[in-house]
Write a protein that holds these residues in place. Structure first.
Motif, PDB file in Angstrom:
ATOM      1  N   PRO A 132       3.480  71.206  77.503  1.00 22.30           N
ATOM      2  CA  PRO A 132       3.369  72.635  77.170  1.00 22.30           C
ATOM      3  C   PRO A 132       2.401  72.911  76.010  1.00 22.30           C
ATOM      4  O   PRO A 132       1.713  73.917  75.994  1.00 22.30           O
ATOM      5  CB  PRO A 132       4.800  73.029  76.807  1.00 22.30           C
ATOM      6  CG  PRO A 132       5.652  72.040  77.540  1.00 22.30           C
ATOM      7  CD  PRO A 132       4.872  70.758  77.607  1.00 22.30           C
ATOM      8  N   ASN A 133       2.322  71.996  75.053  1.00 18.12           N
ATOM      9  CA  ASN A 133       1.418  72.213  73.919  1.00 18.12           C
ATOM     10  C   ASN A 133       0.096  71.470  74.090  1.00 18.12           C
ATOM     11  O   ASN A 133      -0.639  71.251  73.120  1.00 18.12           O
ATOM     12  CB  ASN A 133       2.093  71.800  72.611  1.00 18.12           C
ATOM     13  CG  ASN A 133       3.235  72.740  72.274  1.00 18.12           C
ATOM     14  OD1 ASN A 133       3.196  73.929  72.638  1.00 18.12           O
ATOM     15  ND2 ASN A 133       4.261  72.238  71.616  1.00 18.12           N
ATOM     16  N   GLY A 134      -0.192  71.085  75.313  1.00 21.20           N
ATOM     17  CA  GLY A 134      -1.418  70.333  75.580  1.00 21.20           C
ATOM     18  C   GLY A 134      -2.645  71.230  75.628  1.00 21.20           C
ATOM     19  O   GLY A 134      -2.557  72.457  75.653  1.00 21.20           O
TER      20      GLY A 134
ATOM     21  N   SER B 263       0.583  77.926  73.731  1.00 24.32           N
ATOM     22  CA  SER B 263       0.578  76.484  73.423  1.00 24.32           C
ATOM     23  C   SER B 263       0.301  76.238  71.939  1.00 24.32           C
ATOM     24  O   SER B 263      -0.641  76.792  71.384  1.00 24.32           O
ATOM     25  CB  SER B 263      -0.507  75.763  74.236  1.00 24.32           C
ATOM     26  OG  SER B 263      -0.264  75.904  75.599  1.00 24.32           O
ATOM     27  N   LYS B 264       1.127  75.373  71.355  1.00 28.79           N
ATOM     28  CA  LYS B 264       0.897  74.991  69.942  1.00 28.79           C
ATOM     29  C   LYS B 264       0.029  73.732  69.967  1.00 28.79           C
ATOM     30  O   LYS B 264       0.487  72.626  69.709  1.00 28.79           O
ATOM     31  CB  LYS B 264       2.230  74.740  69.243  1.00 28.79           C
ATOM     32  CG  LYS B 264       3.032  76.015  69.056  1.00 28.79           C
ATOM     33  CD  LYS B 264       4.240  75.774  68.151  1.00 28.79           C
ATOM     34  CE  LYS B 264       5.031  77.031  67.921  1.00 28.79           C
ATOM     35  NZ  LYS B 264       5.607  77.614  69.157  1.00 28.79           N
ATOM     36  N   TYR B 265      -1.226  73.946  70.294  1.00 33.50           N
ATOM     37  CA  TYR B 265      -2.187  72.855  70.454  1.00 33.50           C
ATOM     38  C   TYR B 265      -2.426  72.148  69.119  1.00 33.50           C
ATOM     39  O   TYR B 265      -2.198  72.707  68.044  1.00 33.50           O
ATOM     40  CB  TYR B 265      -3.513  73.432  70.988  1.00 33.50           C
ATOM     41  CG  TYR B 265      -4.018  74.549  70.111  1.00 33.50           C
ATOM     42  CD1 TYR B 265      -4.832  74.293  69.019  1.00 33.50           C
ATOM     43  CD2 TYR B 265      -3.624  75.874  70.332  1.00 33.50           C
ATOM     44  CE1 TYR B 265      -5.247  75.313  68.186  1.00 33.50           C
ATOM     45  CE2 TYR B 265      -4.038  76.901  69.494  1.00 33.50           C
ATOM     46  CZ  TYR B 265      -4.839  76.609  68.428  1.00 33.50           C
ATOM     47  OH  TYR B 265      -5.247  77.605  67.591  1.00 33.50           O
ATOM     48  N   THR B 266      -2.902  70.903  69.193  1.00 27.92           N
ATOM     49  CA  THR B 266      -3.200  70.139  67.981  1.00 27.92           C
ATOM     50  C   THR B 266      -4.587  70.502  67.459  1.00 27.92           C
ATOM     51  O   THR B 266      -5.556  70.500  68.220  1.00 27.92           O
ATOM     52  CB  THR B 266      -3.162  68.623  68.301  1.00 27.92           C
ATOM     53  OG1 THR B 266      -1.846  68.296  68.718  1.00 27.92           O
ATOM     54  CG2 THR B 266      -3.544  67.778  67.101  1.00 27.92           C
TER      55      THR B 266
ATOM     56  N   GLY C 248     -10.203  65.580  65.996  1.00 23.19           N
ATOM     57  CA  GLY C 248      -9.862  66.978  65.731  1.00 23.19           C
ATOM     58  C   GLY C 248      -8.728  67.525  66.569  1.00 23.19           C
ATOM     59  O   GLY C 248      -8.011  68.423  66.132  1.00 23.19           O
ATOM     60  N   SER C 249      -8.531  66.999  67.773  1.00 27.03           N
ATOM     61  CA  SER C 249      -7.547  67.657  68.640  1.00 27.03           C
ATOM     62  C   SER C 249      -6.490  66.719  69.235  1.00 27.03           C
ATOM     63  O   SER C 249      -5.797  67.112  70.178  1.00 27.03           O
ATOM     64  CB  SER C 249      -8.254  68.449  69.749  1.00 27.03           C
ATOM     65  OG  SER C 249      -9.044  67.607  70.534  1.00 27.03           O
TER      66      SER C 249
END
Ligand SMILES: C[S@@+](CC[C@H](N)C(=O)[O-])C[C@H]1O[C@@H](n2cnc3c(N)ncnc32)[C@H](O)[C@@H]1O
Length: 366
Positions: free
Chosen positions: A91-93, A154-157, A211-212
């Motif tokens: 989900p956060n991808g 999404s809580k992406y990195t 970064g991600s």
């Protein structure tokens, strides 16, 4: 085989899977991947050979994997692989797709239509681009990468501080100047020719993965080619899954990745922002007896003081509230970070309250 999912199907971590990426992705467990990096066919639509002014032939991308009969066929393919890719993301991808003017606008529309949420488009400006041999158009000196979350929520990195550190302390911008893949990095086949026409530079993947993603994350590349994503993921302590249709490229990629060494653990740690650290309420310092109710706090500039109350608020001459509210009021400022504003006294020394917060945080990390 290692598995990181709750699903019964094991994830083929650090493997290069043969086959069509849509079929392979559809066979993998849903919500199992943290990041996808995709460098799909560009659909260059080359008509005939391209020659330099000296009549030598330009080594352009004219391979079968880049041929589509029409935009319609290309769009159908794009929509199908994006759908399969989105199913695999946690989900956060998030996803990165790289492309040129030939395809990236079509890919961008398809991404949005599939439910992805575009976060940025990053322009990779090539510091050493190939000239425009015919002199009929601008030198094509960049490619575009679209970065998108699985969906809007999404809580992406995003390792903001690490990217800033990579850029000498200046906020990383969305235009990246990096050379194309040449020299020792460019893989050759047995005849000494380029092993692949579109091998991406490792520097690009290094920045993108630092970064991600975080160490241990699973990164999938459905158009693996020479395995640039896998090689950099391995160096950075990320897990990878590669999918590639052509056997010759799989072989090149496997040999390349086998010779790559992972950086040591200490070198893999990246700068994190204070925001990423666990939250510690000021009240916890009182609950744990690190500060006593009634104890006096002093402002860093020593101009103001306030008393700690049992509920974790402060009380001053004409004000009460949180450490932040009282600090802001006393300074006549719209806001104040109470953690860096207030100090307490111990054995004649003035100590910032943030020291106590750090102490609690270090216990959380143990
Ligand atoms: C643009 S290249 C990727 C190059 C790669 N990023 C690198 O650094 O080497 C695209 C690759 O996708 C592969 N490919 C194209 N269509 C595919 C499909 N449907 N399934 C799996 N692989 C595919 C091609 O064989 C080609 O190697």
């Amino acid at each position: 085989m290692m598995t990181k999912t709750k699903s019964a199907v094991a994830l083929p971590l650090n493997e290069i899977i043969a086959g069509d990426c849509i079929d392979v992705m559809n066979s993998l467990p849903a919500e199992s991947v943290d990041l996808i990096f995709a460098d799909p066919p560009y659909n260059l639509q080359l008509r005939g050979d391209l020659h330099r002014p000296d009549n030598s032939k330009v080594d352009a991308v004219d391979d079968a994997w880049d041929q589509f009969d029409s935009f319609k066929v290309y769009d159908k393919f794009t929509r199908a692989w994006l759908k399969a890719a989105r199913r695999l993301l946690k989900p956060n991808g998030a996803i990165w797709v790289i492309g040129s003017y030939h395809n990236i606008f079509r890919v961008g529309t398809a991404l949005q239509d599939a439910g992805f949420w575009i976060l940025n488009d990053v322009v990779w400006r090539k510091s050493n681009p190939m000239p425009n041999f015919r002199g009929k158009r601008f030198t094509n000196a960049h490619e575009t990468m679209i970065w998108a979350g699985k969906d809007e929520s999404s809580k992406y990195t995003f390792n903001y501080e690490a990217l800033k550190a990579l850029n000498d302390g200046i906020q990383m911008r969305s235009d990246w100047v990096l050379p194309i893949c040449t020299g020792h990095e460019r893989l050759k086949n047995e005849e000494g020719d380029k092993a692949h026409p579109t091998q991406k530079p490792e520097g690009l993947l290094h920045r993108l993965l630092v970064g991600s993603t975080n160490p241990g994350d699973v990164v999938l590349d459905p158009f693996f080619g020479t395995g640039t994503t896998g090689a950099v993921a391995k160096m950075l302590g990320r897990e990878f899954i590669g999918i590639e249709r052509e056997e010759a490229y799989r072989k090149v990629a496997a040999k390349r990745i086998a010779s790559v060494r992972k950086f040591d653990r200490e070198a893999l740690a990246v700068s994190t922002s204070k925001r990423a650290e666990p939250r510690v309420p000021f009240g916890q310092l009182v609950e744990r007896g690190m500060l006593r109710p009634g104890e006096q706090l002093y402002s860093m500039n020593n101009r103001h003081k306030a008393k700690v109350r049992a509920d974790g608020t402060l009380i001053g001459d004409d004000v009460k509230g949180s450490i932040h509210q009282v600090g802001a009021h006393l300074e006549g400022a719209p806001s104040c970070n109470g953690w860096t504003y207030w100090c307490f006294k111990r054995e004649g020394k003035t100590v910032p309250i943030d020291v106590l917060r750090q102490q609690i945080r270090s216990e959380m990390h143990d």
